[in-house]
Design a protein around this motif. Sequence first.
Motif, PDB file in Angstrom:
ATOM      1  N   MET A 160       0.826  -1.198   0.000  1.00 24.90           N
ATOM      2  CA  MET A 160       0.000   0.000   0.000  1.00 24.90           C
ATOM      3  C   MET A 160       0.863   1.253   0.000  1.00 24.90           C
ATOM      4  SD  MET A 160      -3.152   0.849   2.588  1.00 24.90           S
ATOM      5  CE  MET A 160      -3.768  -0.815   2.304  1.00 24.90           C
ATOM      6  N   PRO A 161       0.483   2.261  -0.771  1.00 22.44           N
ATOM      7  CA  PRO A 161       1.271   3.497  -0.752  1.00 22.44           C
ATOM      8  C   PRO A 161       1.193   4.186   0.601  1.00 22.44           C
ATOM      9  CG  PRO A 161      -0.793   3.816  -1.955  1.00 22.44           C
ATOM     10  CD  PRO A 161      -0.674   2.349  -1.688  1.00 22.44           C
ATOM     11  N   LYS A 162       2.218   4.929   0.916  1.00 21.06           N
ATOM     12  CA  LYS A 162       2.239   5.704   2.155  1.00 21.06           C
ATOM     13  C   LYS A 162       1.213   6.822   2.066  1.00 21.06           C
ATOM     14  CE  LYS A 162       5.322   8.491   5.051  1.00 21.06           C
ATOM     15  NZ  LYS A 162       6.708   9.011   5.198  1.00 21.06           N
ATOM     16  N   LEU A 163       0.409   6.982   3.109  1.00 15.29           N
ATOM     17  CA  LEU A 163      -0.639   7.995   3.133  1.00 15.29           C
ATOM     18  C   LEU A 163      -0.112   9.256   3.805  1.00 15.29           C
ATOM     19  CD1 LEU A 163      -3.714   8.471   2.538  1.00 15.29           C
ATOM     20  CD2 LEU A 163      -4.118   7.844   4.920  1.00 15.29           C
ATOM     21  N   ILE A 164      -0.227  10.370   3.118  1.00 17.88           N
ATOM     22  CA  ILE A 164       0.150  11.663   3.678  1.00 17.88           C
ATOM     23  C   ILE A 164      -1.141  12.403   4.006  1.00 17.88           C
ATOM     24  CG2 ILE A 164       1.373  13.826   3.283  1.00 17.88           C
ATOM     25  CD1 ILE A 164       3.132  12.334   1.275  1.00 17.88           C
ATOM     26  N   LEU A 165      -1.430  12.528   5.292  1.00 17.26           N
ATOM     27  CA  LEU A 165      -2.702  13.076   5.742  1.00 17.26           C
ATOM     28  C   LEU A 165      -2.589  14.568   6.038  1.00 17.26           C
ATOM     29  CD1 LEU A 165      -5.650  12.640   6.703  1.00 17.26           C
ATOM     30  CD2 LEU A 165      -4.704  12.077   8.964  1.00 17.26           C
ATOM     31  N   HIS A 166      -3.491  15.337   5.421  1.00 19.61           N
ATOM     32  CA  HIS A 166      -3.584  16.769   5.670  1.00 19.61           C
ATOM     33  C   HIS A 166      -4.870  17.008   6.457  1.00 19.61           C
ATOM     34  CE1 HIS A 166      -0.370  17.469   2.671  1.00 19.61           C
ATOM     35  NE2 HIS A 166      -0.967  16.499   1.999  1.00 19.61           N
ATOM     36  N   HIS A 167      -4.752  17.016   7.773  1.00 19.64           N
ATOM     37  CA  HIS A 167      -5.908  17.111   8.664  1.00 19.64           C
ATOM     38  C   HIS A 167      -5.771  18.377   9.506  1.00 19.64           C
ATOM     39  CE1 HIS A 167      -8.825  16.196  11.780  1.00 19.64           C
ATOM     40  NE2 HIS A 167      -9.207  15.110  11.146  1.00 19.64           N
ATOM     41  N   PRO A 168      -6.790  19.223   9.554  1.00 13.64           N
ATOM     42  CA  PRO A 168      -6.654  20.507  10.258  1.00 13.64           C
ATOM     43  C   PRO A 168      -6.407  20.385  11.755  1.00 13.64           C
ATOM     44  CG  PRO A 168      -8.940  20.120   9.592  1.00 13.64           C
ATOM     45  CD  PRO A 168      -8.108  19.086   8.907  1.00 13.64           C
ATOM     46  N   VAL A 169      -6.698  19.226  12.351  1.00 12.55           N
ATOM     47  CA  VAL A 169      -6.459  19.040  13.781  1.00 12.55           C
ATOM     48  C   VAL A 169      -5.209  18.203  14.034  1.00 12.55           C
ATOM     49  CG1 VAL A 169      -7.388  18.078  15.926  1.00 12.55           C
ATOM     50  CG2 VAL A 169      -8.908  19.260  14.332  1.00 12.55           C
ATOM     51  N   LEU A 170      -5.015  17.163  13.231  1.00 15.92           N
ATOM     52  CA  LEU A 170      -3.930  16.222  13.484  1.00 15.92           C
ATOM     53  C   LEU A 170      -2.599  16.639  12.873  1.00 15.92           C
ATOM     54  CD1 LEU A 170      -5.886  12.878  12.877  1.00 15.92           C
ATOM     55  CD2 LEU A 170      -5.498  14.080  15.041  1.00 15.92           C
ATOM     56  N   SER A 171      -2.599  17.598  11.976  1.00 17.28           N
ATOM     57  CA  SER A 171      -1.361  18.006  11.312  1.00 17.28           C
ATOM     58  C   SER A 171      -0.461  18.799  12.255  1.00 17.28           C
ATOM     59  CB  SER A 171      -1.685  18.853  10.083  1.00 17.28           C
ATOM     60  OG  SER A 171      -0.498  19.326   9.479  1.00 17.28           O
ATOM     61  N   VAL A 172       0.844  18.607  12.103  1.00 17.53           N
ATOM     62  CA  VAL A 172       1.800  19.385  12.890  1.00 17.53           C
ATOM     63  C   VAL A 172       2.104  20.722  12.211  1.00 17.53           C
ATOM     64  CG1 VAL A 172       2.858  17.362  13.943  1.00 17.53           C
ATOM     65  CG2 VAL A 172       3.776  18.248  11.789  1.00 17.53           C
ATOM     66  N   ALA A 173       1.797  20.836  10.919  1.00 14.21           N
ATOM     67  CA  ALA A 173       1.989  22.094  10.203  1.00 14.21           C
ATOM     68  C   ALA A 173       0.815  23.026  10.487  1.00 14.21           C
ATOM     69  CB  ALA A 173       2.111  21.840   8.709  1.00 14.21           C
ATOM     70  N   ALA A 174       1.050  24.328  10.327  1.00 15.34           N
ATOM     71  CA  ALA A 174       0.000  25.308  10.567  1.00 15.34           C
ATOM     72  C   ALA A 174       0.149  26.457   9.579  1.00 15.34           C
ATOM     73  CB  ALA A 174       0.071  25.825  12.011  1.00 15.34           C
ATOM     74  N   GLY A 175      -0.898  27.263   9.492  1.00 16.35           N
ATOM     75  CA  GLY A 175      -0.841  28.446   8.648  1.00 16.35           C
ATOM     76  C   GLY A 175      -0.647  28.113   7.184  1.00 16.35           C
ATOM     77  N   GLU A 176       0.119  28.938   6.501  1.00 15.12           N
ATOM     78  CA  GLU A 176       0.328  28.758   5.063  1.00 15.12           C
ATOM     79  C   GLU A 176       1.083  27.474   4.743  1.00 15.12           C
ATOM     80  OE1 GLU A 176      -0.960  30.339   2.463  1.00 15.12           O
ATOM     81  OE2 GLU A 176      -2.163  31.313   4.015  1.00 15.12           O
ATOM     82  N   ALA A 177       1.930  27.025   5.660  1.00 12.41           N
ATOM     83  CA  ALA A 177       2.645  25.765   5.438  1.00 12.41           C
ATOM     84  C   ALA A 177       1.668  24.604   5.350  1.00 12.41           C
ATOM     85  CB  ALA A 177       3.655  25.526   6.557  1.00 12.41           C
ATOM     86  N   PHE A 178       0.599  24.672   6.140  1.00 16.95           N
ATOM     87  CA  PHE A 178      -0.427  23.633   6.088  1.00 16.95           C
ATOM     88  C   PHE A 178      -1.287  23.774   4.842  1.00 16.95           C
ATOM     89  CE2 PHE A 178      -4.881  22.464   7.066  1.00 16.95           C
ATOM     90  CZ  PHE A 178      -4.718  21.093   7.232  1.00 16.95           C
ATOM     91  N   MET A 179      -1.624  24.992   4.451  1.00 18.05           N
ATOM     92  CA  MET A 179      -2.560  25.223   3.348  1.00 18.05           C
ATOM     93  C   MET A 179      -1.923  25.062   1.967  1.00 18.05           C
ATOM     94  SD  MET A 179      -5.402  25.636   4.770  1.00 18.05           S
ATOM     95  CE  MET A 179      -6.165  25.797   3.158  1.00 18.05           C
ATOM     96  N   GLU A 180      -0.622  25.184   1.864  1.00 17.34           N
ATOM     97  CA  GLU A 180       0.022  25.175   0.538  1.00 17.34           C
ATOM     98  C   GLU A 180      -0.288  23.928  -0.277  1.00 17.34           C
ATOM     99  OE1 GLU A 180       3.006  24.495  -2.498  1.00 17.34           O
ATOM    100  OE2 GLU A 180       2.858  23.370  -0.620  1.00 17.34           O
ATOM    101  N   PRO A 181      -0.260  22.714   0.299  1.00 14.45           N
ATOM    102  CA  PRO A 181      -0.631  21.536  -0.498  1.00 14.45           C
ATOM    103  C   PRO A 181      -2.078  21.567  -0.987  1.00 14.45           C
ATOM    104  CG  PRO A 181       0.585  20.883   1.458  1.00 14.45           C
ATOM    105  CD  PRO A 181       0.239  22.326   1.631  1.00 14.45           C
TER     106      PRO A 181
END
Length: 307
Positions: free
Chosen positions: A54-75
Amino acid sequence: MAELNGTKPYLDGPIKEIHAFWLAGMSCDGCSIAIVGATQPSVESLLLGAVPGMPKLILHHPVLSVAAGEAFMEPFHRAARGELDAPFVIVAEGSIADETIAAKDGGYWSGLGVRDVDGEPQPIPSAEWIARLSKHAAAAIAVGTCATWGGVPAAMGNPTNAMGLMDFLGEDYRSQFGLPVINIPGCAPQGDNMTEVIAAVLLFLQGLGPLPAFDELGRPAWLFGETVHRGCTRAGFYEEGVFADKYGDSECLVEIGCWGPVVQCNINRRGAVNHTGGCMNVGAPCIGCTMPGFPDSFSPFYPGVGT
């Protein structure tokens, strides 16, 4: 290069990584809480790429993500433009509000990220993200009854004209890989139901598994093919005609409001978390939370209480 629905193609061959954009609409975040309790497979195993093939899952979750702000939104922005360098799926939690209603007064119902409007930062509605991302998504998955049928935010008298993902995108919607909207109802769904379906879809996208079977409502057929009643530990009482008189009794709960004989769900067989718990297993009647029409069509939940 493989052409997909006449739009941006992805590279042939095994998928090494796949992104998942988690979009919250009108919700209580209960589905997010439920999915992190999954064990077969766990969210951690999906994120680490620990499931063979199975491919590695890259999750973009507004609560679980360690990134914030524009770094989170860019993807999100790159995916919406069709510029992400890997396939992605969208996961909708919560019902989708009619943002045109709120926009009349300069507001919004639910949003993620901001953009400049007349020199002022303004939230980007979740509905707009879903509309933009769905055009490029490999799959669109609705988790929870709010995202599937509209749920509580779409109940009678609501001011938002909220709806589920399939109603928002249309029954004819097909993803980049030709998949219709996938519905995983429940308030909240069992975590394992969500991760199992996501894993099955990822294996299909990887070319290592068949297209999972879905019923006419877009639900995983192997999870929602039987009624609650068939897996209920109290079903023997039903066959014997022995019914509970009040909540807390050990007998069949049908005569005090249980919808188990007509509701399709595997809560009794699978349990709530790690194969333990589950509504009737802990004495609660089925209130029909996995079904279209919930909550209006299944109210009152506890008839006779307080009378």
